[in-house]
Scaffold this motif. Structure first.
Motif, PDB file in Angstrom:
ATOM      1  N   GLY A   1       1.938  -0.368  14.466  1.00  0.00           N
ATOM      2  CA  GLY A   1       0.590   0.209  14.492  1.00  0.00           C
ATOM      3  C   GLY A   1       0.203   0.808  13.157  1.00  0.00           C
ATOM      4  N   TRP A   2       1.138   1.508  12.526  1.00  0.00           N
ATOM      5  CA  TRP A   2       0.869   2.101  11.212  1.00  0.00           C
ATOM      6  C   TRP A   2       0.615   1.019  10.168  1.00  0.00           C
ATOM      7  CZ3 TRP A   2       5.442   6.079  11.212  1.00  0.00           C
ATOM      8  CH2 TRP A   2       5.086   7.178  11.993  1.00  0.00           C
ATOM      9  N   ILE A   3       1.411  -0.027  10.190  1.00  0.00           N
ATOM     10  CA  ILE A   3       1.228  -1.114   9.228  1.00  0.00           C
ATOM     11  C   ILE A   3      -0.120  -1.793   9.440  1.00  0.00           C
ATOM     12  CG2 ILE A   3       2.074  -3.409   8.558  1.00  0.00           C
ATOM     13  CD1 ILE A   3       4.919  -2.306   9.005  1.00  0.00           C
ATOM     14  N   SER A   4      -0.502  -2.015  10.693  1.00  0.00           N
ATOM     15  CA  SER A   4      -1.801  -2.616  10.980  1.00  0.00           C
ATOM     16  C   SER A   4      -2.932  -1.736  10.462  1.00  0.00           C
ATOM     17  CB  SER A   4      -1.947  -2.841  12.487  1.00  0.00           C
ATOM     18  OG  SER A   4      -3.224  -3.347  12.773  1.00  0.00           O
TER      19      SER A   4
ATOM     20  N   GLN B   1      -5.546  -2.687   7.431  1.00  0.00           N
ATOM     21  CA  GLN B   1      -6.987  -2.668   7.656  1.00  0.00           C
ATOM     22  C   GLN B   1      -7.680  -1.758   6.659  1.00  0.00           C
ATOM     23  OE1 GLN B   1      -8.416  -2.436  11.742  1.00  0.00           O
ATOM     24  NE2 GLN B   1      -6.380  -3.010  12.445  1.00  0.00           N
ATOM     25  N   ALA B   2      -7.066  -0.637   6.336  1.00  0.00           N
ATOM     26  CA  ALA B   2      -7.663   0.288   5.367  1.00  0.00           C
ATOM     27  C   ALA B   2      -7.631  -0.295   3.959  1.00  0.00           C
ATOM     28  CB  ALA B   2      -6.929   1.621   5.400  1.00  0.00           C
ATOM     29  N   ILE B   3      -6.514  -0.897   3.559  1.00  0.00           N
ATOM     30  CA  ILE B   3      -6.394  -1.482   2.219  1.00  0.00           C
ATOM     31  C   ILE B   3      -7.365  -2.641   2.044  1.00  0.00           C
ATOM     32  CG2 ILE B   3      -4.874  -2.857   0.745  1.00  0.00           C
ATOM     33  CD1 ILE B   3      -2.577  -1.111   1.678  1.00  0.00           C
ATOM     34  N   SER B   4      -7.483  -3.476   3.050  1.00  0.00           N
ATOM     35  CA  SER B   4      -8.316  -4.664   2.927  1.00  0.00           C
ATOM     36  C   SER B   4      -9.798  -4.361   3.040  1.00  0.00           C
ATOM     37  CB  SER B   4      -7.937  -5.688   3.995  1.00  0.00           C
ATOM     38  OG  SER B   4      -8.284  -5.199   5.277  1.00  0.00           O
ATOM     39  N   GLY B   5     -10.149  -3.176   3.526  1.00  0.00           N
ATOM     40  CA  GLY B   5     -11.555  -2.864   3.750  1.00  0.00           C
ATOM     41  C   GLY B   5     -12.077  -3.428   5.052  1.00  0.00           C
ATOM     42  N   TYR B   6     -11.184  -3.987   5.856  1.00  0.00           N
ATOM     43  CA  TYR B   6     -11.591  -4.591   7.126  1.00  0.00           C
ATOM     44  C   TYR B   6     -12.238  -3.559   8.038  1.00  0.00           C
ATOM     45  CZ  TYR B   6     -11.282  -7.340  11.395  1.00  0.00           C
ATOM     46  OH  TYR B   6     -11.573  -8.021  12.533  1.00  0.00           O
ATOM     47  N   ASP B   7     -11.719  -2.342   8.029  1.00  0.00           N
ATOM     48  CA  ASP B   7     -12.260  -1.319   8.919  1.00  0.00           C
ATOM     49  C   ASP B   7     -13.675  -0.907   8.513  1.00  0.00           C
ATOM     50  OD1 ASP B   7     -11.397  -0.067   6.626  1.00  0.00           O
ATOM     51  OD2 ASP B   7     -10.413   1.594   7.649  1.00  0.00           O
TER      52      ASP B   7
ATOM     53  N   GLY C   1     -11.773 -17.394   4.494  1.00  0.00           N
ATOM     54  CA  GLY C   1     -10.862 -16.462   3.870  1.00  0.00           C
ATOM     55  C   GLY C   1     -11.525 -15.311   3.145  1.00  0.00           C
ATOM     56  N   ASP C   2     -12.757 -14.967   3.521  1.00  0.00           N
ATOM     57  CA  ASP C   2     -13.464 -13.916   2.800  1.00  0.00           C
ATOM     58  C   ASP C   2     -12.731 -12.585   2.858  1.00  0.00           C
ATOM     59  OD1 ASP C   2     -15.393 -15.797   2.256  1.00  0.00           O
ATOM     60  OD2 ASP C   2     -16.675 -15.195   3.928  1.00  0.00           O
ATOM     61  N   LEU C   3     -12.337 -12.164   4.040  1.00  0.00           N
ATOM     62  CA  LEU C   3     -11.630 -10.892   4.168  1.00  0.00           C
ATOM     63  C   LEU C   3     -10.267 -10.946   3.490  1.00  0.00           C
ATOM     64  CD1 LEU C   3     -12.482  -9.868   7.818  1.00  0.00           C
ATOM     65  CD2 LEU C   3     -13.203  -8.719   5.738  1.00  0.00           C
ATOM     66  N   LEU C   4      -9.587 -12.063   3.611  1.00  0.00           N
ATOM     67  CA  LEU C   4      -8.275 -12.200   2.972  1.00  0.00           C
ATOM     68  C   LEU C   4      -8.420 -12.164   1.455  1.00  0.00           C
ATOM     69  CD1 LEU C   4      -5.260 -12.617   3.234  1.00  0.00           C
ATOM     70  CD2 LEU C   4      -5.675 -15.070   3.363  1.00  0.00           C
ATOM     71  N   THR C   5      -9.421 -12.836   0.922  1.00  0.00           N
ATOM     72  CA  THR C   5      -9.654 -12.817  -0.521  1.00  0.00           C
ATOM     73  C   THR C   5      -9.967 -11.406  -0.999  1.00  0.00           C
ATOM     74  OG1 THR C   5     -10.513 -15.065  -0.362  1.00  0.00           O
ATOM     75  CG2 THR C   5     -11.014 -13.856  -2.365  1.00  0.00           C
ATOM     76  N   ASP C   6     -10.803 -10.677  -0.243  1.00  0.00           N
ATOM     77  CA  ASP C   6     -11.116  -9.286  -0.600  1.00  0.00           C
ATOM     78  C   ASP C   6      -9.863  -8.416  -0.566  1.00  0.00           C
ATOM     79  OD1 ASP C   6     -13.728 -10.090  -0.830  1.00  0.00           O
ATOM     80  OD2 ASP C   6     -14.371  -9.216   1.082  1.00  0.00           O
ATOM     81  N   ALA C   7      -9.044  -8.603   0.446  1.00  0.00           N
ATOM     82  CA  ALA C   7      -7.824  -7.808   0.567  1.00  0.00           C
ATOM     83  C   ALA C   7      -6.875  -8.081  -0.593  1.00  0.00           C
ATOM     84  CB  ALA C   7      -7.123  -8.102   1.893  1.00  0.00           C
ATOM     85  N   LEU C   8      -6.724  -9.335  -0.973  1.00  0.00           N
ATOM     86  CA  LEU C   8      -5.846  -9.671  -2.098  1.00  0.00           C
ATOM     87  C   LEU C   8      -6.397  -9.102  -3.404  1.00  0.00           C
ATOM     88  CD1 LEU C   8      -4.870 -13.349  -1.232  1.00  0.00           C
ATOM     89  CD2 LEU C   8      -3.428 -11.315  -1.099  1.00  0.00           C
ATOM     90  N   ALA C   9      -7.709  -9.100  -3.564  1.00  0.00           N
ATOM     91  CA  ALA C   9      -8.308  -8.526  -4.776  1.00  0.00           C
ATOM     92  C   ALA C   9      -8.044  -7.028  -4.852  1.00  0.00           C
ATOM     93  CB  ALA C   9      -9.802  -8.805  -4.804  1.00  0.00           C
ATOM     94  N   VAL C  10      -8.138  -6.337  -3.720  1.00  0.00           N
ATOM     95  CA  VAL C  10      -7.865  -4.895  -3.692  1.00  0.00           C
ATOM     96  C   VAL C  10      -6.407  -4.632  -4.034  1.00  0.00           C
ATOM     97  CG1 VAL C  10      -7.679  -2.891  -2.165  1.00  0.00           C
ATOM     98  CG2 VAL C  10      -9.717  -4.313  -2.112  1.00  0.00           C
ATOM     99  N   LEU C  11      -5.507  -5.440  -3.491  1.00  0.00           N
ATOM    100  CA  LEU C  11      -4.087  -5.234  -3.751  1.00  0.00           C
ATOM    101  C   LEU C  11      -3.711  -5.544  -5.203  1.00  0.00           C
ATOM    102  CD1 LEU C  11      -2.549  -6.686  -0.485  1.00  0.00           C
ATOM    103  CD2 LEU C  11      -2.637  -4.293  -1.174  1.00  0.00           C
TER     104      LEU C  11
END
Length: 84
Positions: A15-18, A22-28, A66-76
């Protein structure tokens, strides 16, 4: 009783990892907190393939998936300031 504690801590950790992903990727920020199944479907279960071109690995994603995945990878990948 020990095995139950292991399962409990594994579930808490998942749950913590999820929530962290979500917070890192901006999904939330896009859709609010998601249940694990929805999050996996939208972000993690995107079909793609790794392609080597000019000595670099590139992740090729299908158009529009892959929009959300691309955004998450850019943030990381973004450089972060070092704090001491």
């Amino acid at each position: 009783p020990t095995i139950n504690q292991v399962w409990m801590w594994a579930a808490v950790l998942a749950g913590w990892i999820s929530a962290l992903l979500q917070a890192i990727s901006g999904y939330d920020q896009h859709a609010g907190r998601a249940h694990a199944a929805r999050f996996r479907h939208d972000l993690l279960l995107v079909p793609g393939r790794l392609v080597r071109h000019a000595g670099q690995l590139t992740l090729r994603l299908p158009p529009g998936r892959g929009d959300l995945l691309t955004d998450a990878l850019a943030v990381l990948r973004a450089p972060r300031p070092v704090t001491s």
